[in-house]
Scaffold this active site. Structure first.
Site, PDB file in Angstrom:
ATOM      1  N   GLY A 139      74.858  73.313  90.339  1.00 27.47           N
ATOM      2  CA  GLY A 139      76.133  73.562  89.649  1.00 27.47           C
ATOM      3  C   GLY A 139      76.153  75.168  89.128  1.00 27.47           C
ATOM      4  O   GLY A 139      75.379  75.665  89.461  1.00 27.47           O
ATOM      5  N   ASP A 140      77.191  75.223  88.139  1.00 28.25           N
ATOM      6  CA  ASP A 140      77.324  76.665  87.706  1.00 28.25           C
ATOM      7  C   ASP A 140      76.277  77.145  86.884  1.00 28.25           C
ATOM      8  O   ASP A 140      76.085  78.256  86.879  1.00 28.25           O
ATOM      9  CB  ASP A 140      78.617  76.484  86.791  1.00 28.25           C
ATOM     10  CG  ASP A 140      80.174  76.254  87.560  1.00 28.25           C
ATOM     11  OD1 ASP A 140      80.040  77.002  88.831  1.00 28.25           O
ATOM     12  OD2 ASP A 140      80.647  75.388  87.357  1.00 28.25           O
ATOM     13  N   THR A 151      78.155  69.256  88.229  1.00 33.21           N
ATOM     14  CA  THR A 151      79.309  68.300  87.627  1.00 33.21           C
ATOM     15  C   THR A 151      80.600  69.164  87.778  1.00 33.21           C
ATOM     16  O   THR A 151      81.474  68.489  88.196  1.00 33.21           O
ATOM     17  CB  THR A 151      78.630  68.074  86.184  1.00 33.21           C
ATOM     18  OG1 THR A 151      77.273  67.680  86.022  1.00 33.21           O
ATOM     19  CG2 THR A 151      79.584  67.080  85.467  1.00 33.21           C
TER      20      THR A 151
HETATM   21  N1  LIG Z   1      64.241  70.410  86.970  1.00 32.78           N
HETATM   22  C1  LIG Z   1      64.791  70.687  85.898  1.00 32.78           C
HETATM   23  N2  LIG Z   1      65.110  69.976  84.826  1.00 32.78           N
HETATM   24  C2  LIG Z   1      65.720  70.028  83.910  1.00 32.78           C
HETATM   25  N3  LIG Z   1      66.587  70.945  83.775  1.00 32.78           N
HETATM   26  C3  LIG Z   1      66.956  71.717  84.901  1.00 32.78           C
HETATM   27  C4  LIG Z   1      65.980  71.743  85.895  1.00 32.78           C
HETATM   28  N4  LIG Z   1      66.271  72.783  86.773  1.00 32.78           N
HETATM   29  C5  LIG Z   1      67.358  73.416  86.295  1.00 32.78           C
HETATM   30  N5  LIG Z   1      67.753  73.013  85.182  1.00 32.78           N
HETATM   31  C6  LIG Z   1      68.898  73.131  84.121  1.00 32.78           C
HETATM   32  O1  LIG Z   1      70.000  72.374  84.455  1.00 32.78           O
HETATM   33  C7  LIG Z   1      71.036  73.086  84.141  1.00 32.78           C
HETATM   34  C8  LIG Z   1      72.373  72.659  84.715  1.00 32.78           C
HETATM   35  O2  LIG Z   1      72.108  72.458  86.151  1.00 32.78           O
HETATM   36  P1  LIG Z   1      73.420  72.632  87.097  1.00 32.78           P
HETATM   37  O3  LIG Z   1      74.565  73.568  86.572  1.00 32.78           O
HETATM   38  O4  LIG Z   1      72.894  72.815  88.585  1.00 32.78           O
HETATM   39  O5  LIG Z   1      74.091  71.208  86.960  1.00 32.78           O
HETATM   40  P2  LIG Z   1      75.262  70.601  86.261  1.00 32.78           P
HETATM   41  O6  LIG Z   1      74.954  70.842  84.722  1.00 32.78           O
HETATM   42  O7  LIG Z   1      75.528  69.185  86.528  1.00 32.78           O
HETATM   43  O8  LIG Z   1      76.623  71.071  86.982  1.00 32.78           O
HETATM   44  P3  LIG Z   1      77.794  72.198  86.140  1.00 32.78           P
HETATM   45  O9  LIG Z   1      76.974  73.303  85.517  1.00 32.78           O
HETATM   46  O10 LIG Z   1      78.473  72.718  87.478  1.00 32.78           O
HETATM   47  O11 LIG Z   1      78.561  71.482  85.127  1.00 32.78           O
HETATM   48  C9  LIG Z   1      70.912  74.489  84.351  1.00 32.78           C
HETATM   49  O12 LIG Z   1      71.472  75.671  83.410  1.00 32.78           O
HETATM   50  C10 LIG Z   1      69.458  74.625  84.369  1.00 32.78           C
HETATM   51  O13 LIG Z   1      68.790  75.520  83.417  1.00 32.78           O
END
Ligand SMILES: Nc1ncnc2c1ncn2[C@@H]1O[C@H](COP(=O)(O)OP(=O)(O)OP(=O)(O)O)[C@@H](O)[C@H]1O
Length: 224
Positions: free
Chosen positions: A78-79, A116
């Protein structure tokens, strides 16, 4: 990934995958799309897969890949993941340079949106979670220049870089709260906004935008 083992940097495509993105769906989707990606891209390029182990790990992976002269570093998530990968392209206020001896084109930043919210993908009109469309974009290797914003905070020694949006106060608080409710999918943003509103008070914010200053009692500042 073992960055030192990279043999042919000009053709390395480094995919930085956040396995926990979108409540773990990112890892499942990535595994599903990998065979197709290998089929379409694997003939001409080295596909290097790097799974993040926690917050900020993507910054380190991306920085090392840029130093090694990778053709592209592609954020898969994600972002938040994209933000970390982007920040890996910079260090001490400067773009990271590839190591001596490599004079090919600069490393490109890529994105396979699987988060997300995936706001940047929406800005470009890309369909989030469309695996075939994402593979097609990567295989075509269509590059374009894009503006990068830099945020300097008085108490923070490290500059932060951003692409699609930077926001202060209310919207930032809403985003922060939303990040604690990602298990509810896109509903997390509604929860974040409602909770942030409930405790919101305008603050005296001072933002310096390029050479101009904007300030006063503010609810939020969004730079887009
Ligand atoms: N292995 C990991 N375990 C826990 N957190 C992680 C891991 N790898 C990355 N992260 C954290 O997860 C956070 C959110 O990830 P990501 O942006 O890919 O997904 P999302 O929150 O579902 O999507 P969006 O940001 O588009 O709403 C990242 O900012 C990162 O710091």
């Amino acid at each position: 990934m073992a960055p030192d083992a990279i043999a042919n940097p000009q053709r390395d495509y480094v995919f930085v995958v956040n396995p926990t993105g979108a409540n773990g769906r990112t890892e499942q989707q990535w595994k599903k799309m990998l065979p197709e990606l290998k089929l379409r891209l694997g003939k001409d390029c080295n596909i290097c897969e790097a799974l993040t182990t926690g917050p900020t790990h993507a910054v380190e992976i991306a920085r090392e890949a840029v130093r090694n002269g990778a053709a592209a570093v592609v954020a898969v998530g994600g972002d938040g993941t994209l933000h970390e990968v982007l920040n890996g392209f910079f260090e001490d206020g400067m773009p990271v340079q590839s190591r001596e001896g490599y004079s090919g084109p600069r490393t490109a930043l890529g994105l396979i949106p699987m988060g997300t919210g995936s706001d940047l993908a929406r800005c470009f009109g890309w369909k989030s979670n469309d695996k075939l469309e994402a593979i097609h974009r990567i295989v075509k290797d269509r590059r374009r220049r894009i503006d990068v914003g830099r945020v300097q905070l008085p108490d923070d020694k490290v500059d932060r870089y951003f692409l699609n949006v930077a926001s202060l106060h209310l919207s930032a608080k809403a985003g922060h709260i939303a990040s604690m409710y990602k298990r509810f999918g896109n509903l997390c943003y509604v929860i974040g906004a409602l909770k942030a509103f409930r405790s919101h008070e305008n603050r005296d914010l001072r933002t310096r935008l390029f050479l101009h200053s904007i300030g006063g009692a503010s609810g939020m500042v969004i730079i887009r």
